[in-house]
Design an enzyme around this catalytic site. Structure first.
Site, PDB file in Angstrom:
ATOM      1  N   CYS A   2       0.791  -1.233   0.000  1.00 47.15           N
ATOM      2  CA  CYS A   2       0.000   0.000   0.000  1.00 47.15           C
ATOM      3  C   CYS A   2       0.819   1.277   0.000  1.00 47.15           C
ATOM      4  O   CYS A   2       0.262   2.350  -0.193  1.00 47.15           O
ATOM      5  CB  CYS A   2      -0.929   0.003   1.212  1.00 47.15           C
ATOM      6  SG  CYS A   2      -2.321  -1.145   1.048  1.00 47.15           S
ATOM      7  N   GLU A 105      -0.134  -2.363   5.828  1.00 45.93           N
ATOM      8  CA  GLU A 105      -1.173  -2.620   4.844  1.00 45.93           C
ATOM      9  C   GLU A 105      -2.529  -2.318   5.476  1.00 45.93           C
ATOM     10  O   GLU A 105      -2.666  -2.322   6.701  1.00 45.93           O
ATOM     11  CB  GLU A 105      -1.151  -4.084   4.373  1.00 45.93           C
ATOM     12  CG  GLU A 105       0.144  -4.546   3.734  1.00 45.93           C
ATOM     13  CD  GLU A 105       0.417  -3.947   2.359  1.00 45.93           C
ATOM     14  OE1 GLU A 105      -0.369  -3.080   1.918  1.00 45.93           O
ATOM     15  OE2 GLU A 105       1.414  -4.336   1.748  1.00 45.93           O
TER      16      GLU A 105
END
Length: 227
Positions: A2, A105
């Site tokens: 991410c 994440e």
């Protein structure tokens, strides 16, 4: 992946994790980096090897070729395409390692907001991530075009429930081979495709949603939460 990580140790802690005997050219400083919530475009410490010397430089996270002015600079490169696609062709030979303490994440668990997770090694040793980039060396001074990307692969095991992609990470032995400028490109491709560390080397847990704001820093972001 991410696009958020921690790099809070100092460069000498990361050198020790690499167990690399080469003389160090340190352009990253001697103090702990204390980047608990690092985001794309930030300057982060990376390692690359030039001849017999290990170099540590601060380089921007994200890179694009000079001709790709119509898009944002990617921060990651998919392992399935990185060795042969035109986008990263210029930097594929320029291998680097970014040593980090953990990455974050966000998982959709059905709530109004995604839940952040911290992922780290079970032994809490630095994580040695495969990267490629454009960075200064003995012949090329720093440039506004410098940058690096982290190579990512499919997640496996329980990590898939958090995010479907993860960094390709190496043992110290393989990280040293990856950095070796004499290692053939074909060998480098096989390393990232087949010899990254397995999911079992890692653990993960929920952390506070404060990590979602990049302005928030500090060791408190690393604390497990039951929320």
């Amino acid at each position: 992946m991410c696009g958020r990580l921690s790099q809070y140790d100092g460069i000498h802690d990361f050198v020790a994790a690499l167990s690399m005997p080469n003389a160090l050219v340190n352009n990253a400083g001697d103090h702990p980096f204390e980047r608990y919530n690092a985001a794309p475009t930030m300057q982060l410490a990376i390692f690359h090897q030039e001849g017999d010397y290990l170099h540590a430089d601060m380089v921007r996270w994200g890179w694009r070729p000079h001709w790709a002015k119509d898009r944002a600079a990617p921060i990651n490169a998919r392992v399935e395409k990185v060795a042969h696609g035109p986008f990263f062709r210029a930097i594929w030979p320029h291998r680097a390692i970014i040593a980090i303490n953990n990455w974050f994440e966000w998982a959709d668990e059905g709530g109004p907001k995604k839940q952040p997770y911290l992922i780290r090694r079970r032994d809490q040793a630095p994580i040695l991530c495969a990267a490629i980039g454009q960075y200064p060396n003995a012949e090329i001074p720093p440039s506004e075009h410098d940058g690096f990307v982290i190579i990512t692969a499919d997640s496996a095991g329980g990590m898939v429930d958090i995010h479907d992609r993860r960094p390709v990470t190496f043992s110290p032995e393989l990280a040293r081979e990856w950095l070796d400028p004499d290692a053939p490109k074909e060998r480098a491709e096989q390393m990232v495709l087949n010899q990254g560390e397995q999911t079992e080397a890692f653990e993960w847990f929920r952390v506070d949603r404060a990590v979602g704001n990049v302005r928030n820093q500090g060791v408190g972001l690393l604390t497990p939460t039951g929320d």
